[in-house]
Design a protein around this motif. Sequence first.
Motif, PDB file in Angstrom:
ATOM      1  N   UNK A 238       0.828  -1.210   0.000  1.00 57.05           N
ATOM      2  CA  UNK A 238       0.000   0.000   0.000  1.00 57.05           C
ATOM      3  C   UNK A 238       0.861   1.258   0.000  1.00 57.05           C
ATOM      4  N   UNK A 239       1.874   1.279   0.852  1.00 58.52           N
ATOM      5  CA  UNK A 239       2.706   2.480   0.919  1.00 58.52           C
ATOM      6  C   UNK A 239       3.461   2.707  -0.387  1.00 58.52           C
ATOM      7  N   UNK A 240       3.902   1.634  -1.019  1.00 61.81           N
ATOM      8  CA  UNK A 240       4.686   1.793  -2.243  1.00 61.81           C
ATOM      9  C   UNK A 240       3.827   2.102  -3.462  1.00 61.81           C
ATOM     10  N   UNK A 241       2.591   1.559  -3.497  1.00 65.14           N
ATOM     11  CA  UNK A 241       1.801   1.635  -4.731  1.00 65.14           C
ATOM     12  C   UNK A 241       0.512   2.449  -4.632  1.00 65.14           C
ATOM     13  N   UNK A 242       0.010   2.696  -3.425  1.00 71.38           N
ATOM     14  CA  UNK A 242      -1.320   3.284  -3.333  1.00 71.38           C
ATOM     15  C   UNK A 242      -1.404   4.549  -2.500  1.00 71.38           C
ATOM     16  N   UNK A 243      -0.317   4.933  -1.880  1.00 69.26           N
ATOM     17  CA  UNK A 243      -0.291   6.198  -1.146  1.00 69.26           C
ATOM     18  C   UNK A 243       0.602   7.159  -1.925  1.00 69.26           C
ATOM     19  N   UNK A 244      -0.021   8.050  -2.661  1.00 70.52           N
ATOM     20  CA  UNK A 244       0.738   8.912  -3.569  1.00 70.52           C
ATOM     21  C   UNK A 244       1.712   9.806  -2.813  1.00 70.52           C
ATOM     22  N   UNK A 245       1.383  10.143  -1.550  1.00 70.12           N
ATOM     23  CA  UNK A 245       2.278  10.999  -0.767  1.00 70.12           C
ATOM     24  C   UNK A 245       3.552  10.252  -0.333  1.00 70.12           C
ATOM     25  N   UNK A 246       3.577   8.949  -0.496  1.00 73.75           N
ATOM     26  CA  UNK A 246       4.768   8.160  -0.146  1.00 73.75           C
ATOM     27  C   UNK A 246       5.372   7.552  -1.410  1.00 73.75           C
ATOM     28  N   UNK A 247       4.698   6.573  -2.005  1.00 74.09           N
ATOM     29  CA  UNK A 247       5.022   6.087  -3.351  1.00 74.09           C
ATOM     30  C   UNK A 247       6.452   5.551  -3.478  1.00 74.09           C
ATOM     31  N   UNK A 248       6.904   4.825  -2.469  1.00 74.48           N
ATOM     32  CA  UNK A 248       8.234   4.211  -2.522  1.00 74.48           C
ATOM     33  C   UNK A 248       8.273   3.063  -1.517  1.00 74.48           C
ATOM     34  N   UNK A 249       9.275   2.199  -1.613  1.00 73.61           N
ATOM     35  CA  UNK A 249       9.313   1.034  -0.718  1.00 73.61           C
ATOM     36  C   UNK A 249       9.563   1.410   0.742  1.00 73.61           C
ATOM     37  N   UNK A 250       9.136   0.519   1.618  1.00 72.38           N
ATOM     38  CA  UNK A 250       9.511   0.569   3.029  1.00 72.38           C
ATOM     39  C   UNK A 250      10.288  -0.707   3.337  1.00 72.38           C
ATOM     40  N   UNK A 251      11.024  -0.687   4.417  1.00 73.90           N
ATOM     41  CA  UNK A 251      11.693  -1.879   4.927  1.00 73.90           C
ATOM     42  C   UNK A 251      10.961  -2.329   6.188  1.00 73.90           C
ATOM     43  N   UNK A 252      11.054  -3.617   6.492  1.00 76.98           N
ATOM     44  CA  UNK A 252      10.379  -4.105   7.703  1.00 76.98           C
ATOM     45  C   UNK A 252      11.024  -5.397   8.179  1.00 76.98           C
ATOM     46  N   UNK A 253      10.718  -5.726   9.425  1.00 77.24           N
ATOM     47  CA  UNK A 253      11.035  -7.046   9.958  1.00 77.24           C
ATOM     48  C   UNK A 253       9.788  -7.580  10.646  1.00 77.24           C
ATOM     49  N   UNK A 254       9.508  -8.861  10.454  1.00 74.80           N
ATOM     50  CA  UNK A 254       8.396  -9.491  11.146  1.00 74.80           C
ATOM     51  C   UNK A 254       8.685  -9.529  12.649  1.00 74.80           C
ATOM     52  N   UNK A 255       7.641  -9.293  13.434  1.00 74.63           N
ATOM     53  CA  UNK A 255       7.785  -9.320  14.886  1.00 74.63           C
ATOM     54  C   UNK A 255       8.243 -10.700  15.350  1.00 74.63           C
ATOM     55  N   UNK A 256       7.786 -11.741  14.672  1.00 73.56           N
ATOM     56  CA  UNK A 256       8.175 -13.094  15.075  1.00 73.56           C
ATOM     57  C   UNK A 256       9.690 -13.284  14.994  1.00 73.56           C
TER      58      UNK A 256
END
Length: 394
Positions: A238-256
Motif C-alpha cells: 500500500x505504501x509503495x503503490x497506493x499512497x501517492x504521498x509516499x510512493x516508494x518502498x519501506x523496509x520491515x522485519x516481522x515481529x516473530x
Amino acid sequence: MIPGSAHRPSRPFFALAILAVAGAALSGCASGAAPAAPASAIPLADEASILTDVCPAMIVIQATWEPEVDHGPFYGLVGPDAVIDADKKSVTGTLVDGGKSTGVQIEVRSGGSAIGYQPVASQMYTDTSITLGSVPTEDRVAGAASQPTIGVFATRQQSPQMIMWDPETHPDWTSIADIGKTDATVVVPKGGLYAQALVAKGVLKQSQLSDSYDGSPARFVSDPSIAQNGFATSEPYIYEHEISQWDKPVKYQLVKDAGYDVYPDALSIRSADLEKLSPCLTKLVPILQRSALAYLADPAPTNALIVKLVEEYDTGWVYSAGVAEAGAGILKNLHLMAGTDPSVPIGDFAPERAQSSFEQVTALLGASGVTIEPGLKADDIFDSQFIDTSLTGK
C-alpha cells in the motif's frame, strides 16, 4: 471479560481520498463480477466430505477483521452461489470442498467495524449461532475464565505483524533490534502485547513506544524518522503503490523474527461445544486444511470474492486487487500460512510451539494485570485432534 482493543488486531483504515487509485481498481473489479450460480448446479462432494449428518445446516464463521487475504481459507469455502448481505456484512453460500457441495451452507461474517470492534470471543458468547470464530491466542488465554474458547485450526502458522521504517531515512537499520539501539519513536497500537514482549526481551526500550497507532498513514508520511506497526500482507504494498504521498518502498522485519513468535490466531469454538461439535469438526477441519492449500496454490478466485466483499460492505476499509495479490504472495513466500516446517500439517498446532506460545502470552498478560484462569494449560486453548496429518504445505 476479554480485553478488547488491547488485543484486537489493528488494520489500516486509509482515507478514500488518499487511496483514490485503489478505489477505482475496486470498482472496476466489482463491475466484472459474475452472477451467483444456483446451488443445484454445484456437484456433490464425495461421501467423506458430506457434512449433512454431522454439522449444523448453516456453519457460521466469525472473522476477526474486515475481509482480507489472511482469512483466505474460510472465504474459500463459500461456493459459487454466494449471496452478499451488505447490511449484515456477511456472505452466505454452499460450503464447498474443492468446488463440490458438502451438503450444508456456510456464512462468513466480517469482523472489525461490523461487530463494533468487539473481540470475536465476546461476539461468540453474545451470539451462539456462531459455530467458529477467529480468536487470537491472547484472547483465548485472557478469556479462559469467563468466555473460554479452544482453537481447532491455525489459519496462519506465523503472524504477518511487523515493524516498518523508511530505508532512506534509516539506511543502517536492518532489524527491529537496530531500532532499539536508537531513541527513535516506534508507533504501535494501544495495548499491543507484542511491543511489551519486545521490551521485555530488550529488543526495544519502553521509552521508544508510542501507543498511538490508528492505522492512518499520515504520521509516517509526515515524519519518516519514526518506525511503525504494520502487517507484511498489506502496508508494504500500500505504501509503495497506493499512497501517492509516499510512493516508494519501506523496509520491515516481522515481529516473530524479533522474538515474539506465537500462534497469532485460530478458528475456535466455545470450549463447552467441543463434544457436541466433534463429529462435525472431524470432517470440517480437513476441509479447511484443503481450502488453505488450494488458496496458496491459486488465491485469485478467493481474492476476487474478498475484494468484492470489501466494496459491497463499504465500511471505509479499502482493499484493492493489488493488495490482495501482493498479500497472498507474502503469505506463501514467507510461509506465514503453511509454516516453514514440512513436518507440521497445515492448520496444526505443533506441541512445542503451542506450549511456547502459551507461556509467552500467559506471562505477558499476567504482567499487564490480566487474571489468568488457575490451572490453565496449553491444551485448554490449542486442540489438534481434528487435523489430518497427511495434509502438509510441502
